[in-house]
Design an enzyme around this catalytic site. Structure first.
Site, short mmCIF file in Angstrom:
data_model
loop_
_atom_site.label_atom_id
_atom_site.label_comp_id
_atom_site.label_asym_id
_atom_site.label_seq_id
_atom_site.Cartn_x
_atom_site.Cartn_y
_atom_site.Cartn_z
N ASP A 128 6.07 19.72 6.97
CA ASP A 128 7.08 20.80 6.88
C ASP A 128 8.32 20.36 6.12
OD1 ASP A 128 7.16 19.23 9.42
OD2 ASP A 128 9.12 20.19 9.56
N LYS A 179 0.84 -1.21 0.00
CA LYS A 179 0.00 0.00 0.00
C LYS A 179 0.86 1.25 0.00
CE LYS A 179 -1.59 1.97 3.95
NZ LYS A 179 -1.34 3.41 4.01
N ASN A 180 1.90 1.27 0.86
CA ASN A 180 2.69 2.48 1.03
C ASN A 180 3.65 2.74 -0.12
OD1 ASN A 180 1.25 2.99 3.26
ND2 ASN A 180 2.81 2.30 4.71
N ARG A 240 0.19 15.20 11.64
CA ARG A 240 0.95 14.63 10.51
C ARG A 240 1.51 15.81 9.71
NH1 ARG A 240 -0.77 9.37 9.43
NH2 ARG A 240 0.98 9.08 8.03
N PRO A 241 2.53 16.51 10.22
CA PRO A 241 3.04 17.70 9.54
C PRO A 241 3.68 17.34 8.19
CG PRO A 241 4.51 17.05 11.30
CD PRO A 241 3.29 16.18 11.42
N ASP A 257 4.18 0.59 12.08
CA ASP A 257 2.89 0.09 11.60
C ASP A 257 2.58 -1.30 12.15
OD1 ASP A 257 3.17 1.58 8.30
OD2 ASP A 257 2.64 2.41 10.26
N ARG A 315 -8.68 0.23 3.79
CA ARG A 315 -7.67 1.09 3.15
C ARG A 315 -6.36 0.34 2.94
NH1 ARG A 315 -5.87 5.51 6.22
NH2 ARG A 315 -4.48 5.63 4.43
N ILE A 343 8.01 6.96 16.69
CA ILE A 343 7.73 7.64 15.41
C ILE A 343 6.54 8.59 15.52
CG2 ILE A 343 7.19 7.30 12.96
CD1 ILE A 343 9.95 6.19 13.74
N CYS A 368 -5.08 13.29 11.80
CA CYS A 368 -5.10 11.83 11.65
C CYS A 368 -5.14 11.26 13.07
CB CYS A 368 -3.81 11.42 10.95
SG CYS A 368 -3.74 9.66 10.73
C1 EPZ Z 1 4.52 6.69 6.06
O1 EPZ Z 1 3.84 7.81 6.57
C2 EPZ Z 1 3.48 5.58 6.01
N1 EPZ Z 1 2.38 6.00 5.16
C3 EPZ Z 1 2.97 5.30 7.42
O2 EPZ Z 1 2.09 4.19 7.32
C4 EPZ Z 1 4.15 4.91 8.29
O3 EPZ Z 1 3.69 4.71 9.61
C5 EPZ Z 1 5.19 6.04 8.28
O4 EPZ Z 1 5.60 6.30 6.92
C6 EPZ Z 1 6.43 5.70 9.08
O5 EPZ Z 1 7.01 4.54 8.56
C7 EPZ Z 1 2.57 5.98 3.83
O6 EPZ Z 1 3.62 5.62 3.34
C8 EPZ Z 1 1.38 6.40 3.00
P1 EPZ Z 1 6.86 9.95 7.93
P2 EPZ Z 1 4.54 9.27 6.47
O7 EPZ Z 1 6.87 11.19 7.11
O8 EPZ Z 1 5.37 9.35 5.25
C9 EPZ Z 1 7.25 13.34 11.21
C10 EPZ Z 1 0.06 3.03 7.57
O9 EPZ Z 1 -0.65 2.62 8.51
N2 EPZ Z 1 7.24 14.26 10.08
O10 EPZ Z 1 7.94 8.95 7.75
O11 EPZ Z 1 3.49 10.30 6.67
C11 EPZ Z 1 5.91 12.62 11.39
O12 EPZ Z 1 5.02 13.40 12.15
C12 EPZ Z 1 0.69 4.39 7.64
O13 EPZ Z 1 0.30 2.37 6.52
C13 EPZ Z 1 7.51 15.62 10.30
O14 EPZ Z 1 7.72 16.05 11.43
O15 EPZ Z 1 5.47 9.20 7.75
C14 EPZ Z 1 6.32 11.35 12.09
O16 EPZ Z 1 6.44 11.62 13.47
C15 EPZ Z 1 0.49 5.06 9.01
N3 EPZ Z 1 7.50 16.47 9.24
C16 EPZ Z 1 7.71 11.05 11.51
O17 EPZ Z 1 8.17 12.28 10.93
C17 EPZ Z 1 7.27 16.04 7.96
O18 EPZ Z 1 7.30 16.88 7.02
C18 EPZ Z 1 7.72 10.00 10.42
O19 EPZ Z 1 6.75 10.38 9.48
C19 EPZ Z 1 7.00 14.67 7.75
C20 EPZ Z 1 6.99 13.80 8.81
#
Ligand code: EPZ
Length: 429
Positions: free
Chosen positions: A124, A22-23, A121-122, A305, A397, A327, A116
């Site tokens: 930035d 999915k991801n 879910r920033p 996850d 999903r 995370i 979420c």
């Molecule tokens: C991906 O989310 C996955 N989703 C998530 O899976 C997964 O849990 C996550 O990666 C971590 O492995 C998809 O791929 C669609 P991140 P993503 O950016 O990309 C912070 C599931 O159930 N962060 O790696 O959104 C964030 O808040 C889902 O399949 C910032 O601060 O995760 C988090 O604490 C849930 N600023 C950490 O980084 C940013 O601009 C990791 O988030 C982006 C992220």
């Protein structure tokens, strides 16, 4: 609305098939926007996020077909149609439309979903990358507006290791002028999968899967054919389920190194795990489960996850296990539902202490997000009695054909319309 109903206590045996990741899918589909001829993606999972993205690409002028898990995307007549709201808010990963449309059209308007259930879910770091490449980015009424006269390669250091930001910057950089270097990049297998697709389209990318990714921009990208990687989180969910209720379960279509951290943890708990080229077998011979501590980390550490489903398994282990979530800020909301089933879990901030073994009791529970739903399915399979799970739209999903797959290994599980649905129908009659 529907609910999933499970009569727990059955031992599980047989083979269960894993679908495409999915991801990965939610990034591969937007990536096709960058091509100047049709892109074919095989073995995509038939899940709601994929179908929503299919419709979104049509909304911006793409010609898209999706049959037998194969999607053909013809991006030639696409236009930078603003997507400030509507369908784009149905999935979190719609943010990949930003990088792809900025990369191709040098402009985009993409609405973001609200909060979420995992906490904020920033994005930035995504925006930091786009701005480094020369884009002007503003947030107006919950939609992100991006515009660039020209995209030029840049050196971008991610303050947070982010899967989404790493992929989104790759999407925006492959057609930029010059070299982009992403430092402190995420290393998840899904990032390698997207880089493989982009390279098949003619992009010049090196280092995907390491923490430094180098992208040399090219003039144009062409279509190609790509087969998606298996879903390591779906595979891990079934491994945990088999460890909880299985006798002998074979998980088919998995890349064992992608779930190495889980395999090690299950073996530590006393579960027999046999790995083959693209299969993993879980054997349970009645040996009591040993407690274990887990700390979620970026890949190749233990994946966040799989934290919710594994916590359910820990309720069946002998002793007190410590679960630390590094995370996301709020990824223990599902614990309240487990407590209603008799689990003894104490949550303190980003850690939870799980006492075991506890006999879980069936209950009516609600899934608050995708992986919380997966955890409740594992709990329902373990508990005595009939468990009813609402919030099925979250589960759909990320787990294609879940009920049929689980029935195939002996679980008593089915879908029913919820009472409210019946009431509505009654009123409607
Ligand atoms: C991906 O989310 C996955 N989703 C998530 O899976 C997964 O849990 C996550 O990666 C971590 O492995 C998809 O791929 C669609 P991140 P993503 O950016 O990309 C912070 C599931 O159930 N962060 O790696 O959104 C964030 O808040 C889902 O399949 C910032 O601060 O995760 C988090 O604490 C849930 N600023 C950490 O980084 C940013 O601009 C990791 O988030 C982006 C992220």
């Amino acid at each position: 609305m529907e609910k999933i109903v499970i009569e727990g206590g059955n031992r599980l045996n047989g083979t269960i098939q894993v679908g495409g990741a999915k991801n990965s899918a939610v990034a591969l589909i937007p990536a096709a926007i960058l091509a100047d001829s049709p892109v074919t993606i095989e073995q995509l999972p038939d899940i709601s996020d994929v179908r929503n993205l299919c419709e979104l690409l049509k909304e911006i002028g793409g010609k898209v077909t999706f049959e037998n898990n194969t999607m053909v995307i013809d991006p030639r007549e696409m236009i930078p149609m603003p997507l400030p709201n509507g369908r784009v808010k149905k999935l979190r990963a719609s943010y990949y439309l930003m990088g792809a449309m900025l990369g191709r059209f040098k402009k985009a308007v993409v609405g973001l979903p609200g909060g979420c259930n995992l906490g904020p879910r920033p994005i930035d770091q995504h925006i930091k990358g786009f701005e480094a490449l020369g884009a002007k980015v503003t947030n107006e009424q919950g939609a992100i507006y991006l515009q660039a006269d020209e995209l030029r390669g840049a050196r971008i250091y991610l303050d947070v290791v982010s899967v989404g930001a790493t992929i989104n910057i790759m999407l925006a950089a492959v057609l930029a002028k010059g070299r982009t270097i992403i430092e402190n990049a995420a290393k998840e297998p899904e990032i390698i999968d997207v880089a493989t697709l982009l390279s098949g389209m003619g992009a010049k990318i090196k280092g995907a899967g390491t923490d430094v990714i180098r992208i040399d921009g090219v003039e144009s990208l062409h279509g190609c054919r790509h087969c998606i990687i298996p879903d390591r989180i779906e595979a891990g969910t079934y491994m945990i389920l088999a460890a909880a209720c299985g006798e002998r379960v074979l998980i088919d279509n998995v890349i064992p190194p992608h779930v190495e951290s889980l395999t090690a943890k299950l073996r530590e708990m006393g579960v027999k795990v046999h790995t083959y080229d693209d299969q993993i077998e879980i054997v349970r011979d009645g040996t009591p489960l040993k407690k274990a501590d887990i700390k979620t980390l970026v890949y190749p550490g233990f994946p966040t996850d799989l934290q919710p489903p594994l916590t359910v398994l820990l309720t069946q282990a002998h002793g007190a296990s410590l679960v630390t979530e590094t995370i996301f800020d709020h990824r223990f909301k599902y614990v309240d539902e487990l407590r209603r089933m008799g689990a003894e879990i104490k949550v303190e901030g980003r850690s939870a202490i799980v006492e075991g073994p506890t006999r879980l009791q069936a209950a009516k529970v609600n899934a608050t997000d995708l992986r919380a739903g997966a955890a409740l399915v594992v709990a329902g399979a373990v508990a005595n009695g009939i468990t009813e799970i609402t919030g099925v739209e979250h589960i759909d999903r990320g787990y294609s054909g879940l009920v049929d797959k689980l029935r195939g290994i002996g679980m008593k599980i089915w879908r029913e319309k919820t009472e409210t649905e019946e009431e509505t129908t009654a009123v409607g009659r």
